[in-house]
Design a protein around this motif. Sequence first.
Motif, PDB file in Angstrom:
ATOM      1  N   LEU A 520      28.644  44.233  51.690  1.00  0.00           N
ATOM      2  CA  LEU A 520      29.468  43.422  52.585  1.00  0.00           C
ATOM      3  C   LEU A 520      30.429  44.258  53.422  1.00  0.00           C
ATOM      4  O   LEU A 520      30.766  43.875  54.542  1.00  0.00           O
ATOM      5  CB  LEU A 520      30.269  42.396  51.781  1.00  0.00           C
ATOM      6  CG  LEU A 520      29.446  41.402  50.950  1.00  0.00           C
ATOM      7  CD1 LEU A 520      30.377  40.484  50.165  1.00  0.00           C
ATOM      8  CD2 LEU A 520      28.523  40.577  51.852  1.00  0.00           C
ATOM      9  N   CYS A 547      33.250  44.973  58.289  1.00  0.00           N
ATOM     10  CA  CYS A 547      32.474  43.915  57.639  1.00  0.00           C
ATOM     11  C   CYS A 547      31.022  44.013  58.110  1.00  0.00           C
ATOM     12  O   CYS A 547      30.740  44.044  59.323  1.00  0.00           O
ATOM     13  CB  CYS A 547      33.064  42.560  57.988  1.00  0.00           C
ATOM     14  SG  CYS A 547      32.211  41.185  57.178  1.00  0.00           S
ATOM     15  N   SER A 549      28.516  41.832  57.002  1.00  0.00           N
ATOM     16  CA  SER A 549      27.821  40.538  56.931  1.00  0.00           C
ATOM     17  C   SER A 549      28.001  39.770  58.239  1.00  0.00           C
ATOM     18  O   SER A 549      29.112  39.707  58.796  1.00  0.00           O
ATOM     19  CB  SER A 549      28.364  39.718  55.758  1.00  0.00           C
ATOM     20  OG  SER A 549      27.783  38.435  55.751  1.00  0.00           O
ATOM     21  N   GLU A 550      26.898  39.165  58.740  1.00  0.00           N
ATOM     22  CA  GLU A 550      26.947  38.361  59.945  1.00  0.00           C
ATOM     23  C   GLU A 550      27.086  36.876  59.628  1.00  0.00           C
ATOM     24  O   GLU A 550      27.127  36.049  60.520  1.00  0.00           O
ATOM     25  CB  GLU A 550      25.672  38.575  60.771  1.00  0.00           C
ATOM     26  CG  GLU A 550      25.507  40.013  61.220  1.00  0.00           C
ATOM     27  CD  GLU A 550      24.200  40.196  62.004  1.00  0.00           C
ATOM     28  OE1 GLU A 550      23.411  39.228  62.071  1.00  0.00           O
ATOM     29  OE2 GLU A 550      24.000  41.313  62.516  1.00  0.00           O
ATOM     30  N   LYS A 551      27.112  36.544  58.305  1.00  0.00           N
ATOM     31  CA  LYS A 551      27.183  35.150  57.902  1.00  0.00           C
ATOM     32  C   LYS A 551      28.608  34.691  57.644  1.00  0.00           C
ATOM     33  O   LYS A 551      28.834  33.577  57.176  1.00  0.00           O
ATOM     34  CB  LYS A 551      26.344  34.927  56.644  1.00  0.00           C
ATOM     35  CG  LYS A 551      24.879  35.265  56.854  1.00  0.00           C
ATOM     36  CD  LYS A 551      24.100  35.055  55.559  1.00  0.00           C
ATOM     37  CE  LYS A 551      22.623  35.408  55.751  1.00  0.00           C
ATOM     38  NZ  LYS A 551      21.839  35.199  54.512  1.00  0.00           N
ATOM     39  N   GLY A 552      29.579  35.549  57.872  1.00  0.00           N
ATOM     40  CA  GLY A 552      30.972  35.173  57.660  1.00  0.00           C
ATOM     41  C   GLY A 552      31.386  35.121  56.206  1.00  0.00           C
ATOM     42  O   GLY A 552      32.289  34.369  55.836  1.00  0.00           O
ATOM     43  N   ILE A 553      30.695  35.910  55.374  1.00  0.00           N
ATOM     44  CA  ILE A 553      31.014  35.928  53.948  1.00  0.00           C
ATOM     45  C   ILE A 553      32.165  36.916  53.710  1.00  0.00           C
ATOM     46  O   ILE A 553      32.160  38.028  54.256  1.00  0.00           O
ATOM     47  CB  ILE A 553      29.779  36.337  53.129  1.00  0.00           C
ATOM     48  CG1 ILE A 553      28.644  35.342  53.364  1.00  0.00           C
ATOM     49  CG2 ILE A 553      30.113  36.436  51.651  1.00  0.00           C
ATOM     50  CD1 ILE A 553      27.352  35.726  52.681  1.00  0.00           C
ATOM     51  N   SER A 554      33.112  36.518  52.907  1.00  0.00           N
ATOM     52  CA  SER A 554      34.242  37.398  52.562  1.00  0.00           C
ATOM     53  C   SER A 554      34.258  37.650  51.058  1.00  0.00           C
ATOM     54  O   SER A 554      33.697  36.875  50.272  1.00  0.00           O
ATOM     55  CB  SER A 554      35.569  36.770  53.008  1.00  0.00           C
ATOM     56  OG  SER A 554      35.791  35.565  52.302  1.00  0.00           O
ATOM     57  N   ALA A 579      37.237  36.322  56.531  1.00  0.00           N
ATOM     58  CA  ALA A 579      35.851  36.282  57.009  1.00  0.00           C
ATOM     59  C   ALA A 579      35.778  36.527  58.503  1.00  0.00           C
ATOM     60  O   ALA A 579      34.990  37.321  58.980  1.00  0.00           O
ATOM     61  CB  ALA A 579      35.217  34.929  56.666  1.00  0.00           C
ATOM     62  N   SER A 580      36.656  35.850  59.253  1.00  0.00           N
ATOM     63  CA  SER A 580      36.623  36.047  60.703  1.00  0.00           C
ATOM     64  C   SER A 580      38.042  36.090  61.219  1.00  0.00           C
ATOM     65  O   SER A 580      38.633  37.147  61.376  1.00  0.00           O
ATOM     66  CB  SER A 580      35.793  34.952  61.387  1.00  0.00           C
ATOM     67  OG  SER A 580      36.305  33.668  61.027  1.00  0.00           O
TER      68      SER A 580
END
Length: 586
Positions: A520, A547, A549-554, A579-580
Amino acid sequence: MELLAVKPDAVTSSKWLDAHYDPVANLYTFSSCIALADLHGDGDNKLVVGDLGTGAGNTKLKVYRGIGLLSENTLLDLPTGLVSFLMDQHEPRTPAIAVASGPFIYIYKNLRPYFKFTLPFLEVNTLEQDVWSQARQDMIDTMTLKEMLESIRAKADIPLSVRSLRFLMLEPQEMETYVNLHKQQPIRRQTVITCIGTLKKNMVDEDAVSCLVVGTESQDVYILDPEAFTILSKMSLPSVPTLMDVTGQFDVEFRIIIACRNGNIYILRRDSPKPKYCIELCSHPVGLVRMGKNVVVGCAQETLQGYTQKGKKLWTAYLPAPVTTMAVLDLPTRGFQAVLVALANCEVHVYRDKNLVSTIKTPDVVSSICFGRYGREDGTLIMTTKGGGLIVKILKRTAVFDERDSAPGPPLAQSIRLNVPKKTKLYVDQTMRERENAVAMHRAFQMDLSRLRLAAARTYVKALESSLTPVSASLAEPLKMNAVVQGLGPSFKLTLNIQNTAVCRPVMNLAVSFLYDDRLYRMRTAFFKIPLLVPGLNYPIDTFVECLSEKGISDIIKVFVLREGKSVPLLTAHINMPASEGLALN
């Protein structure tokens, strides 16, 4: 006794009169080789000294009267001990002098040689006898003899004789001559005397006949008959005796207190071939005296310790310097008894129990000390110094020793036992209940303790998982840390602010490590060395997190502050990465 007088104003503040001091008396001896005795039965006590001399063949038995040398006899070997004793009931009642030297005891009567006693020979190793028998018949050469003797010395229980030990010390070119000189003579193994004392035969009177008590290098103790010089009793010890104190009567009951080379003190009693009691010391004994029914020991760690005769420790006094020698100060006319302790700082301390009651300054380090009747003066203190000097002091008749301790430390009242009240009925009932229900009470305690540990562990885990504070503090070190995350993503700037909260002590040798999921996040630098932290200053440490990950996972990034070379962290913090948009820091 003809002693030098001193001016009264020179000693008004002291308990002792400086009777005589000769810095060039050339007396080199120890307390075991010095005694006071009425050699002629006229009430005029003489000083008998076994002088070690300054070189080989210089040892002498010297007798002093007053400040002058009365007589001297040449000794064949270095003396290890000297005692005066009455060996018969014949008139006039003049004591004999016994000088222990090597394996022999030389008896002097009327200042003339009277008898020589030799210690019994010890058992010889049979293998050693066979080897020398082969050498006598020229069946083996010198090198083979050496190898066989070295093998016997390494494995046999019985030690080698002096002849074999000297042979093993020779150079190869000297061995053949030595073997040819000694191979025809029988092998004998003989021990040497390490300490000597006296034991009353059947009465406690001062003019009673006394037996000789001898400690040897072979870990044996012999009691000798004073007239026939036969061995009355033999006892064994676990180690080699070095110091000895004897009390009692041989025909009734006696105790022999012996300090040995292994650092222990053993107590021998009548009809007991082995020690009855053992006192284990924390360091090797360098002095041993008996005070009534107690034993006072001076140890190598600059301590003076008191024990009962059954080995129970009573007290400990700490000394300012190492002990060189000890003796008893006994004044029966005043009912006063104390211990004289000579120290390496040119002082002699007088102790009554553990209380320091007097201090004597000396011009040199005292090597031997003796107190008793000299001439016609009862309270005479005689000392010899390391440089060969002779010091004679006389205790003033008006001298008074205070019972209080003059040494710095806790007050004397601290050692007084408290008046503990009697046991109440409630206390007795509670004690009986605990005895009857001991198992059930112990099980209940263990159950409660286990529940307390489980509750503490659950609370700790909960605090780690649900921590919402950006500040973390350490209990092990005075450290404080907070974290700040900046940025909208996917790149973030992570700043750690570390502060030393101590008052004046700096903290060094620390490092910071990050633990994260590499699927991640990616960090430019995941390990930092922290510089020396000065108290009160804030030290920011920056790094960048990207970061992946492109899925917004934190996820959480864990921060550990460790000391270099240690695996247990001093400080731990959990950072909940955004995440964003927005920042969330735990």
